[in-house]
Design a protein around this motif. Structure first.
Motif, PDB file in Angstrom:
ATOM      1  N   VAL A   1       0.850  -1.201   0.000  1.00 22.70           N
ATOM      2  CA  VAL A   1       0.000   0.000   0.000  1.00 22.70           C
ATOM      3  C   VAL A   1       0.882   1.248   0.000  1.00 22.70           C
ATOM      4  CG1 VAL A   1      -1.740   1.310   1.288  1.00 22.70           C
ATOM      5  CG2 VAL A   1      -1.960  -1.170   1.059  1.00 22.70           C
ATOM      6  N   LEU A   2       1.655   1.436   1.051  1.00 18.44           N
ATOM      7  CA  LEU A   2       2.603   2.549   1.095  1.00 18.44           C
ATOM      8  C   LEU A   2       3.957   2.157   0.504  1.00 18.44           C
ATOM      9  CD1 LEU A   2       1.776   4.173   4.546  1.00 18.44           C
ATOM     10  CD2 LEU A   2       0.991   4.855   2.262  1.00 18.44           C
ATOM     11  N   THR A   3       4.135   0.862   0.253  1.00 18.16           N
ATOM     12  CA  THR A   3       5.310   0.359  -0.464  1.00 18.16           C
ATOM     13  C   THR A   3       4.802  -0.496  -1.615  1.00 18.16           C
ATOM     14  OG1 THR A   3       5.628  -1.811   0.587  1.00 18.16           O
ATOM     15  CG2 THR A   3       6.461   0.131   1.775  1.00 18.16           C
ATOM     16  N   ASP A   4       5.706  -0.931  -2.469  1.00 20.44           N
ATOM     17  CA  ASP A   4       5.289  -1.797  -3.583  1.00 20.44           C
ATOM     18  C   ASP A   4       5.170  -3.256  -3.157  1.00 20.44           C
ATOM     19  OD1 ASP A   4       7.911  -2.704  -3.433  1.00 20.44           O
ATOM     20  OD2 ASP A   4       8.478  -1.996  -5.429  1.00 20.44           O
ATOM     21  N   GLY A   5       5.394  -3.540  -1.894  1.00 15.51           N
ATOM     22  CA  GLY A   5       5.246  -4.888  -1.366  1.00 15.51           C
ATOM     23  C   GLY A   5       6.541  -5.675  -1.308  1.00 15.51           C
ATOM     24  N   GLN A   6       7.582  -5.177  -1.957  1.00 13.45           N
ATOM     25  CA  GLN A   6       8.858  -5.877  -1.899  1.00 13.45           C
ATOM     26  C   GLN A   6       9.551  -5.593  -0.572  1.00 13.45           C
ATOM     27  OE1 GLN A   6      11.183  -6.318  -5.676  1.00 13.45           O
ATOM     28  NE2 GLN A   6      10.079  -4.415  -6.144  1.00 13.45           N
ATOM     29  N   ILE A   7      10.202  -6.612  -0.033  1.00 12.40           N
ATOM     30  CA  ILE A   7      10.960  -6.476   1.205  1.00 12.40           C
ATOM     31  C   ILE A   7      12.375  -6.952   0.900  1.00 12.40           C
ATOM     32  CG2 ILE A   7      11.190  -7.248   3.593  1.00 12.40           C
ATOM     33  CD1 ILE A   7       8.090  -7.763   3.484  1.00 12.40           C
ATOM     34  N   PHE A   8      13.325  -6.053   1.025  1.00  4.48           N
ATOM     35  CA  PHE A   8      14.715  -6.382   0.778  1.00  4.48           C
ATOM     36  C   PHE A   8      15.391  -6.670   2.105  1.00  4.48           C
ATOM     37  CE2 PHE A   8      13.352  -3.581  -2.635  1.00  4.48           C
ATOM     38  CZ  PHE A   8      13.698  -4.330  -3.754  1.00  4.48           C
ATOM     39  N   VAL A   9      16.055  -7.807   2.202  1.00  4.64           N
ATOM     40  CA  VAL A   9      16.780  -8.168   3.411  1.00  4.64           C
ATOM     41  C   VAL A   9      18.257  -8.240   3.056  1.00  4.64           C
ATOM     42  CG1 VAL A   9      17.050  -9.837   5.269  1.00  4.64           C
ATOM     43  CG2 VAL A   9      14.784  -9.428   4.276  1.00  4.64           C
TER      44      VAL A   9
ATOM     45  N   CYS B   1       6.909   6.003  -1.360  1.00  9.21           N
ATOM     46  CA  CYS B   1       6.658   6.994  -2.407  1.00  9.21           C
ATOM     47  C   CYS B   1       6.542   8.396  -1.800  1.00  9.21           C
ATOM     48  CB  CYS B   1       5.372   6.636  -3.145  1.00  9.21           C
ATOM     49  SG  CYS B   1       4.957   7.751  -4.486  1.00  9.21           S
ATOM     50  N   ALA B   2       7.320   9.338  -2.350  1.00 11.96           N
ATOM     51  CA  ALA B   2       7.272  10.717  -1.861  1.00 11.96           C
ATOM     52  C   ALA B   2       5.894  11.348  -2.075  1.00 11.96           C
ATOM     53  CB  ALA B   2       8.348  11.553  -2.559  1.00 11.96           C
ATOM     54  N   HIS B   3       5.178  10.941  -3.126  1.00 14.62           N
ATOM     55  CA  HIS B   3       3.829  11.478  -3.363  1.00 14.62           C
ATOM     56  C   HIS B   3       2.913  11.155  -2.186  1.00 14.62           C
ATOM     57  CE1 HIS B   3       4.155  11.651  -8.053  1.00 14.62           C
ATOM     58  NE2 HIS B   3       5.117  12.325  -7.445  1.00 14.62           N
ATOM     59  N   ASP B   4       3.059   9.951  -1.639  1.00 12.40           N
ATOM     60  CA  ASP B   4       2.245   9.576  -0.478  1.00 12.40           C
ATOM     61  C   ASP B   4       2.580  10.448   0.725  1.00 12.40           C
ATOM     62  OD1 ASP B   4       1.150   7.560  -2.056  1.00 12.40           O
ATOM     63  OD2 ASP B   4       2.369   5.972  -1.155  1.00 12.40           O
ATOM     64  N   GLY B   5       3.875  10.731   0.912  1.00  8.04           N
ATOM     65  CA  GLY B   5       4.284  11.579   2.034  1.00  8.04           C
ATOM     66  C   GLY B   5       3.676  12.967   1.951  1.00  8.04           C
ATOM     67  N   LEU B   6       3.729  13.574   0.773  1.00  3.79           N
ATOM     68  CA  LEU B   6       3.120  14.892   0.601  1.00  3.79           C
ATOM     69  C   LEU B   6       1.604  14.801   0.768  1.00  3.79           C
ATOM     70  CD1 LEU B   6       3.357  17.885   0.038  1.00  3.79           C
ATOM     71  CD2 LEU B   6       3.348  17.367  -2.396  1.00  3.79           C
ATOM     72  N   GLY B   7       1.020  13.721   0.277  1.00  2.00           N
ATOM     73  CA  GLY B   7      -0.416  13.516   0.455  1.00  2.00           C
ATOM     74  C   GLY B   7      -0.803  13.454   1.920  1.00  2.00           C
ATOM     75  N   ILE B   8       0.025  12.816   2.736  1.00  9.68           N
ATOM     76  CA  ILE B   8      -0.249  12.740   4.176  1.00  9.68           C
ATOM     77  C   ILE B   8      -0.221  14.137   4.786  1.00  9.68           C
ATOM     78  CG2 ILE B   8       0.753  11.941   6.369  1.00  9.68           C
ATOM     79  CD1 ILE B   8       1.260   9.229   4.841  1.00  9.68           C
ATOM     80  N   SER B   9       0.706  14.972   4.337  1.00 12.37           N
ATOM     81  CA  SER B   9       0.714  16.370   4.799  1.00 12.37           C
ATOM     82  C   SER B   9      -0.582  17.072   4.417  1.00 12.37           C
ATOM     83  CB  SER B   9       1.898  17.132   4.193  1.00 12.37           C
ATOM     84  OG  SER B   9       3.113  16.636   4.686  1.00 12.37           O
ATOM     85  N   LEU B  10      -1.029  16.877   3.176  1.00 12.35           N
ATOM     86  CA  LEU B  10      -2.280  17.487   2.728  1.00 12.35           C
ATOM     87  C   LEU B  10      -3.468  16.967   3.524  1.00 12.35           C
ATOM     88  CD1 LEU B  10      -1.785  17.419  -1.161  1.00 12.35           C
ATOM     89  CD2 LEU B  10      -1.505  19.382   0.382  1.00 12.35           C
TER      90      LEU B  10
ATOM     91  N   GLY C   1       0.298   0.330  -5.039  1.00 10.77           N
ATOM     92  CA  GLY C   1       0.968   0.587  -3.777  1.00 10.77           C
ATOM     93  C   GLY C   1       2.443   0.867  -4.013  1.00 10.77           C
ATOM     94  N   GLY C   2       2.966   1.870  -3.305  1.00  9.12           N
ATOM     95  CA  GLY C   2       4.357   2.259  -3.476  1.00  9.12           C
ATOM     96  C   GLY C   2       4.578   3.192  -4.644  1.00  9.12           C
ATOM     97  N   PHE C   3       3.525   3.452  -5.410  1.00  8.30           N
ATOM     98  CA  PHE C   3       3.614   4.334  -6.572  1.00  8.30           C
ATOM     99  C   PHE C   3       2.511   5.391  -6.559  1.00  8.30           C
ATOM    100  CE2 PHE C   3       5.818   0.478  -7.770  1.00  8.30           C
ATOM    101  CZ  PHE C   3       6.988   0.975  -8.336  1.00  8.30           C
ATOM    102  N   GLY C   4       2.098   5.817  -5.370  1.00  5.29           N
ATOM    103  CA  GLY C   4       1.123   6.895  -5.247  1.00  5.29           C
ATOM    104  C   GLY C   4      -0.276   6.486  -4.839  1.00  5.29           C
ATOM    105  N   ALA C   5      -0.495   5.234  -4.498  1.00  5.93           N
ATOM    106  CA  ALA C   5      -1.837   4.794  -4.090  1.00  5.93           C
ATOM    107  C   ALA C   5      -2.312   5.517  -2.825  1.00  5.93           C
ATOM    108  CB  ALA C   5      -1.866   3.284  -3.872  1.00  5.93           C
TER     109      ALA C   5
END
Length: 193
Positions: free
Chosen positions: A20-28, A43-52, A149-153
């Motif tokens: 949702v906030l990520t593309d679902g991939q988990i790098f270990v 995604c930075a778009h999600d971060g700005l959206g949270i501010s809005l 998810g991870g791309f602006g959802a």
């Protein structure tokens, strides 16, 4: 009731994280001590959206089944009000949020992508699925985001709610107003996590 009508009533917005906030991939990445270091992209778009969203009066948080230091760092940077990790039964966290905020479940929106999200999505006022969500999740959603998810959802969900509430344009202008102290205080951190 259609999705726009449901969105008008939303006061609290809760996101799942992985997918949702990520593309679902988990790098270990192997650490020097033999333990893994987890990494995810947000995604930075999600971060700005949270501010809005916060500027528009939404109270925002996350609920995730995983425990992740990466998520804790990002949640702090985003200044999220509700942060629940290690939640196999997400309705327990939802009930706690409802008690803290004194709202009904019809005033809560949840954004998910997989079957662990179904118990909340079946009950909340506005259920949003990401474009990459499993078919079972899309089937119960009132709205499906155009982006994955991870791309602006996350931003899609916030824009949808604020648009339905008739405040998106006003909130954008408030955010852009350099003299607006409310905008500055609602903004995300500066990345010095």
């Amino acid at each position: 009731m259609n999705a726009e009508a449901r969105a008008k009533n939303i006061k609290v917005l809760i996101f799942d994280v992985d997918g949702v906030l990520t593309d679902g991939q988990i790098f270990v990445i192997p650490g020097p001590d033999g333990h893994g270091i987890e990494s995810k992209g947000f995604c930075a778009h999600d971060g700005l959206g949270i501010s809005l969203g916060r500027l528009g009066g939404l109270r925002i948080g996350i609920i995730t089944k995983r425990q992740s230091r990466t998520v804790a760092i990002r949640a702090n940077d985003l200044k999220l009000e509700f942060v629940y990790q290690g939640q196999a039964r997400k309705m327990d966290a939802i009930n706690e949020i409802l008690a803290k905020t004194h709202i009904g479940i019809s005033q809560l929106c949840y954004v998910g992508d997989d079957i662990i999200d179904l118990p909340v999505m079946r009950q909340c006022g506005l259920a949003i699925a990401t474009a990459n969500a499993r078919d079972e999740v899309k089937a119960v959603a009132h709205y499906v985001t155009p982006n994955r998810g991870g791309f602006g959802a996350g931003r899609d969900a916030i824009d949808f709610i604020l648009s339905a509430q008739g405040v998106l344009g006003k909130v954008i202008e408030q955010y852009l107003d350099e003299a607006n102290t409310a905008a500055a205080s609602s903004d995300v951190g500066v990345g010095n996590m």
